[in-house]
Design an enzyme around this catalytic site. Structure first.
Site, PDB file in Angstrom:
ATOM      1  N   HIS A   9     -48.212 -13.169  12.607  1.00 11.58           N
ATOM      2  CA  HIS A   9     -46.829 -12.725  12.439  1.00 11.58           C
ATOM      3  C   HIS A   9     -46.526 -11.822  13.647  1.00 11.58           C
ATOM      4  O   HIS A   9     -47.435 -11.148  14.138  1.00 11.58           O
ATOM      5  CB  HIS A   9     -46.631 -11.835  11.215  1.00 11.58           C
ATOM      6  CG  HIS A   9     -46.964 -12.434   9.894  1.00 11.58           C
ATOM      7  ND1 HIS A   9     -48.235 -12.509   9.417  1.00 11.58           N
ATOM      8  CD2 HIS A   9     -46.172 -12.934   8.917  1.00 11.58           C
ATOM      9  CE1 HIS A   9     -48.230 -13.050   8.197  1.00 11.58           C
ATOM     10  NE2 HIS A   9     -46.981 -13.326   7.875  1.00 11.58           N
TER      11      HIS A   9
ATOM     12  N   ASP B  34     -47.928  -8.416  13.232  1.00  9.63           N
ATOM     13  CA  ASP B  34     -49.385  -8.229  13.255  1.00  9.63           C
ATOM     14  C   ASP B  34     -49.846  -7.829  14.644  1.00  9.63           C
ATOM     15  O   ASP B  34     -50.922  -7.272  14.811  1.00  9.63           O
ATOM     16  CB  ASP B  34     -50.141  -9.534  12.949  1.00  9.63           C
ATOM     17  CG  ASP B  34     -49.697 -10.195  11.676  1.00  9.63           C
ATOM     18  OD1 ASP B  34     -49.266  -9.477  10.764  1.00  9.63           O
ATOM     19  OD2 ASP B  34     -49.783 -11.436  11.602  1.00  9.63           O
TER      20      ASP B  34
HETATM   21  C1  XUL Z   1     -47.968 -14.523   1.748  1.00 10.96           C
HETATM   22  C2  XUL Z   1     -48.515 -15.444   2.737  1.00 10.96           C
HETATM   23  C3  XUL Z   1     -48.145 -15.162   4.153  1.00 10.96           C
HETATM   24  C4  XUL Z   1     -47.818 -16.396   4.932  1.00 10.96           C
HETATM   25  C5  XUL Z   1     -47.241 -16.130   6.293  1.00 10.96           C
HETATM   26  O1  XUL Z   1     -48.400 -14.779   0.471  1.00 10.96           O
HETATM   27  O2  XUL Z   1     -49.236 -16.355   2.417  1.00 10.96           O
HETATM   28  O3  XUL Z   1     -49.186 -14.468   4.763  1.00 10.96           O
HETATM   29  O4  XUL Z   1     -48.950 -17.197   5.093  1.00 10.96           O
HETATM   30  O5  XUL Z   1     -46.145 -15.301   6.250  1.00 10.96           O
END
Ligand code: XUL
Ligand code: CO
Length: 438
Positions: free
Chosen positions: A100, A103
């Site tokens: 993300h 992150d």
């Molecule tokens: C949340 C989840 C996230 C997604 C990416 O449950 O799985 O980490 O994978 O936003």
């Protein structure tokens, strides 16, 4: 600087190895059904859990030290995370990562300044990718953490908030393209609602799709030629999530004409939260022509939330790989959206988590290939539906019939032919036989 000093490069040593830092099943170059394990599995490290999650829960702060030798929330820490992350991936033989935006760097007060930070770390990470050959599986924007997203991002009541979400998606796409990533994920995050009393559901759904359409248009304009993914999840954080499960997401993508650019990213723990099995979600994605990528983890059926555990249940990994193989593979790969348990708080535990997950999927792959080669299950299913390959069944499938004709046919039959036993227990025993020689 070496971050995991006492931890070795993890290699395949086979079933007789007692070395806790060796793979017993994951043998990247082993060929299974015409492809190497590394090609089938394309394992990825999740930046957020592995380099970020320190084990905090709502009853207590973190137990693991993820400072990597520098103070949190600084660019120095962001670089240390990248250094540690690449060392970790190299030692584990992980060839991909997922991220993300949030992150990678600490968010600044001003979104443009966050963008500058992302450009800076983007350069740093690109260099490391070049030096190691490690690739990006997919990127995404965190549209759920910042308080501005309390009412949603694409589905917010506020157009201003929508614009902030758009800014983050744009930047996360820029980074994904810069990293050569072949996937971009939308997980619903706060896209949902708590009560209909304050919600314009139609506008929220339309706007969620609008954000996705804008992302596709922008992504294609900057040369993103991979797939966009929706990652379905039924609960948490919102009571009602718009991307509840694979069937809901498939319908949504078709309704808004997004199905050419999007596939689904199926997560095991999200499947079970939706009241489905992991394989059900994979099969549903596949029959809709939308199987894309997998978030590899495992939930706990005794707990009603997303525990994101490392996969350990070999039945689940086997049946997952069975579905994936039958569907012809993934466009993406297997991202470990998983974290060690709060009391597993040492760097060694990070290694144990990935070794467990990678070996569990490798064994799942080996088992699934055996089930396919065995052929009895597929043969049974084929035979079970054989009525549709001739006679009235073929007529119905070809569409050359009418309700009147079918009613006439049934009236002449008097009673239908016995549809036959489903033989569930027999089939389950075949699974056990192939897995354990039972
Ligand atoms: C949340 C989840 C996230 C997604 C990416 O449950 O799985 O980490 O994978 O936003
Ligand atoms: Co996920």
């Amino acid at each position: 600087m070496e971050y995991f000093k006492n931890l070795p490069k993890v290699r395949f040593e086979g079933r007789n190895s007692k070395n806790p830092f060796a793979f017993r099943c994951y043998d990247p170059d082993r060929v299974i059904l015409g492809k190497t394990m590394r090609e089938h599995l394309r394992f990825a490290m999740s930046w957020w859990h592995n380099l970020g999650a320190a084990g905090a829960d709502m009853f207590g702060v973190g137990t693991a030290d993820k400072s990597f030798g520098s103070v949190g929330n600084t660019m120095a820490h962001a670089r240390a995370k990248a250094d540690a992350g690449f060392e970790f991936m190299e030692k584990l033989g992980l060839e991909y990562f997922c991220f993300h935006d949030c992150d990678l760097v600490p968010e600044a007060d001003d979104i443009s300044r966050t963008g500058d930070r992302l450009d800076e770390i983007g350069g740093y990470i690109s260099e490391k990718m070049k030096a190691t050959g490690i690739k990006c599986l997919w990127g995404t924007a965190n549209l759920f953490n910042n308080p501005r997203y309390m009412n949603g991002a694409g589905s917010s009541n506020s157009p201003d908030v929508f614009c902030f979400a758009a800014t983050q998606v744009k930047k996360a796409l820029d980074l994904t393209v810069r990293f050569g990533g072949k996937g971009y994920v939308f997980w619903g995050g706060r896209e949902g609602y708590e009560t209909l009393l304050n919600t314009d559901m139609k506008l929220e759904l339309d706007n969620t799709a609008r954000l996705m359409r804008l992302a596709v248009d922008y992504g294609r304009s900057i040369g993103f030629d991979g797939f966009f993914y929706i990652e379905p999840k039924p609960r948490e954080p919102m009571k009602h999530q718009y991307d509840f499960d694979a069937a809901t997401a498939a319908g949504f993508l078709r309704a808004y004409g997004l199905d050419r650019d999007f596939r689904l990213n199926i997560e095991a723990n999200h499947a079970t939260l939706a009241g489905h099995t992991f394989s059900h979600e994979i099969r549903t994605a596949a029959v809709n022509g939308m199987l894309g990528s997998i978030d590899a983890n495992q939930g706990d059926t005794l707990l009603g939330w997303d525990t994101d555990e490392f996969p350990f249940d070999i039945y689940q990994t086997t049946m997952c790989m069975y579905e994936v193989l039958k569907a012809g593979g993934l466009t993406g790969g297997f991202n470990f959206d998983a974290k060690t348990r709060r009391p597993s708080n040492t760097p060694e535990d990070m290694f144990h988590g990935y070794i467990l997950g990678m070996d569990s999927f490798a064994l799942g792959l080996i088992n699934a290939a055996k089930l396919i080669e065995d052929g009895r299950i597929e043969e049974f299913v084929k035979e079970r539906y054989s009525g549709w390959r001739g006679g009235i069944g073929a007529c119905i499938i070809s569409g050359e019939t009418s309700l009147e004709e079918l009613a006439h046919y049934a009236a002449n039959l008097g009673a239908p032919e016995d549809p036959g036993s489903g033989r569930q227990e027999y089939l389950e025993r075949i699974v056990n036989e192939v897995l354990f020689g039972l």
